[in-house]
Design a protein around this motif. Structure first.
Motif, PDB file in Angstrom:
ATOM      1  N   PHE A  22      59.390 -44.907  33.353  1.00  0.00           N
ATOM      2  CA  PHE A  22      58.748 -43.671  32.712  1.00  0.00           C
ATOM      3  C   PHE A  22      57.052 -43.781  33.020  1.00  0.00           C
ATOM      4  O   PHE A  22      56.340 -43.125  32.249  1.00  0.00           O
ATOM      5  N   PRO A  23      56.489 -44.585  33.898  1.00  0.00           N
ATOM      6  CA  PRO A  23      55.222 -44.662  34.120  1.00  0.00           C
ATOM      7  C   PRO A  23      54.308 -43.081  34.123  1.00  0.00           C
ATOM      8  O   PRO A  23      53.179 -43.198  33.473  1.00  0.00           O
ATOM      9  N   SER A  24      55.254 -42.320  34.935  1.00  0.00           N
ATOM     10  CA  SER A  24      54.329 -40.902  34.843  1.00  0.00           C
ATOM     11  C   SER A  24      54.315 -40.258  33.620  1.00  0.00           C
ATOM     12  O   SER A  24      53.589 -39.142  33.572  1.00  0.00           O
ATOM     13  N   HIS A  25      55.407 -40.519  32.676  1.00  0.00           N
ATOM     14  CA  HIS A  25      55.179 -39.827  31.297  1.00  0.00           C
ATOM     15  C   HIS A  25      54.710 -40.541  30.242  1.00  0.00           C
ATOM     16  O   HIS A  25      55.012 -40.263  29.083  1.00  0.00           O
ATOM     17  N   ASP A  26      53.823 -41.524  30.561  1.00  0.00           N
ATOM     18  CA  ASP A  26      53.139 -42.340  29.427  1.00  0.00           C
ATOM     19  C   ASP A  26      52.636 -41.451  28.419  1.00  0.00           C
ATOM     20  O   ASP A  26      52.568 -41.695  27.315  1.00  0.00           O
ATOM     21  N   SER A  27      51.585 -40.593  28.951  1.00  0.00           N
ATOM     22  CA  SER A  27      51.165 -39.514  27.933  1.00  0.00           C
ATOM     23  C   SER A  27      51.981 -38.692  27.122  1.00  0.00           C
ATOM     24  O   SER A  27      51.501 -38.540  25.961  1.00  0.00           O
ATOM     25  N   THR A  28      53.008 -38.180  27.675  1.00  0.00           N
ATOM     26  CA  THR A  28      53.912 -37.340  27.007  1.00  0.00           C
ATOM     27  C   THR A  28      54.529 -38.289  26.013  1.00  0.00           C
ATOM     28  O   THR A  28      54.392 -37.738  24.814  1.00  0.00           O
ATOM     29  N   PRO A  46      68.181 -51.502  31.738  1.00  0.00           N
ATOM     30  CA  PRO A  46      68.186 -52.378  30.830  1.00  0.00           C
ATOM     31  C   PRO A  46      66.469 -52.826  30.720  1.00  0.00           C
ATOM     32  O   PRO A  46      66.010 -52.858  29.602  1.00  0.00           O
ATOM     33  N   GLN A  47      66.000 -53.032  31.870  1.00  0.00           N
ATOM     34  CA  GLN A  47      64.526 -53.329  32.009  1.00  0.00           C
ATOM     35  C   GLN A  47      63.648 -52.330  31.270  1.00  0.00           C
ATOM     36  O   GLN A  47      62.728 -52.645  30.595  1.00  0.00           O
ATOM     37  N   THR A  48      63.814 -51.120  31.739  1.00  0.00           N
ATOM     38  CA  THR A  48      62.859 -50.018  31.371  1.00  0.00           C
ATOM     39  C   THR A  48      63.121 -49.514  29.878  1.00  0.00           C
ATOM     40  O   THR A  48      62.155 -49.623  29.366  1.00  0.00           O
ATOM     41  N   GLY A  49      64.336 -49.832  29.548  1.00  0.00           N
ATOM     42  CA  GLY A  49      64.452 -49.436  28.276  1.00  0.00           C
ATOM     43  C   GLY A  49      64.036 -50.498  27.230  1.00  0.00           C
ATOM     44  O   GLY A  49      63.351 -50.458  26.227  1.00  0.00           O
ATOM     45  N   LEU A  74      60.897 -50.213  24.417  1.00  0.00           N
ATOM     46  CA  LEU A  74      61.111 -51.027  22.947  1.00  0.00           C
ATOM     47  C   LEU A  74      59.895 -51.916  22.554  1.00  0.00           C
ATOM     48  O   LEU A  74      59.034 -51.758  21.479  1.00  0.00           O
ATOM     49  N   GLN A  75      59.419 -52.583  23.417  1.00  0.00           N
ATOM     50  CA  GLN A  75      58.337 -53.568  23.464  1.00  0.00           C
ATOM     51  C   GLN A  75      57.123 -53.153  23.412  1.00  0.00           C
ATOM     52  O   GLN A  75      56.297 -53.470  22.420  1.00  0.00           O
ATOM     53  N   GLN A  76      56.819 -51.919  23.945  1.00  0.00           N
ATOM     54  CA  GLN A  76      55.533 -51.249  23.840  1.00  0.00           C
ATOM     55  C   GLN A  76      55.680 -50.379  22.853  1.00  0.00           C
ATOM     56  O   GLN A  76      54.387 -49.627  22.516  1.00  0.00           O
ATOM     57  N   GLY A  77      56.550 -50.055  21.817  1.00  0.00           N
ATOM     58  CA  GLY A  77      56.743 -49.221  20.648  1.00  0.00           C
ATOM     59  C   GLY A  77      56.570 -47.689  21.287  1.00  0.00           C
ATOM     60  O   GLY A  77      56.436 -46.773  20.176  1.00  0.00           O
ATOM     61  N   GLN A  78      57.199 -47.602  22.383  1.00  0.00           N
ATOM     62  CA  GLN A  78      57.145 -45.977  22.777  1.00  0.00           C
ATOM     63  C   GLN A  78      58.577 -45.647  22.216  1.00  0.00           C
ATOM     64  O   GLN A  78      58.670 -44.229  22.208  1.00  0.00           O
ATOM     65  N   PHE A 115      71.838 -45.444  26.730  1.00  0.00           N
ATOM     66  CA  PHE A 115      72.229 -45.499  28.109  1.00  0.00           C
ATOM     67  C   PHE A 115      73.650 -44.752  28.332  1.00  0.00           C
ATOM     68  O   PHE A 115      74.584 -45.087  27.507  1.00  0.00           O
ATOM     69  N   GLY A 116      73.729 -43.331  29.056  1.00  0.00           N
ATOM     70  CA  GLY A 116      74.835 -42.845  28.893  1.00  0.00           C
ATOM     71  C   GLY A 116      75.675 -43.171  30.236  1.00  0.00           C
ATOM     72  O   GLY A 116      76.757 -43.504  30.212  1.00  0.00           O
TER      73      GLY A 116
END
Length: 86
Positions: free
Chosen positions: A1-7, A27-30, A34-38, A44-45
């Motif tokens: 989600f790097p392009s959606h960080d501000s959203t 699993p890594q992006t999820g 979580l670690q970034q508090g976002q 996961f569907g």
């Protein structure tokens, strides 16, 4: 989600309840969300549909099967019992 960080930051700041993020996560992006508090939770569907043993594969660092949308929710065993195991 790097392009959606501000959203995501805007949503996180405006919404104070439990925030669940899904759609296209690995699993890594999820874990990063979580670690970034976002996010408070991640979901996961399609990954779980394609990997009935998702938790075991992630826990053991095994590759995940790619989802095949054409086989989701059919009356056939394709996409339900024919995915590779561990």
């Amino acid at each position: 989600f790097p392009s959606h960080d501000s959203t995501l930051e805007g949503i996180r700041n405006a919404f104070t309840n439990t925030l669940i993020i899904c759609n296209g996560l690995t699993p890594q992006t999820g874990e990063a969300l979580l670690q970034q508090g976002q996010a408070d939770l991640v979901a996961f569907g399609k990954s779980i549909l394609a990997n009935p043993n998702f938790a075991q594969k992630v826990a053991n660092g095994l590759p995940l099967n790619m989802p095949d949308n054409a086989t989701f929710y059919t009356a056939d065993s394709a996409g339900f019992t024919d995915y590779k195991g561990m």
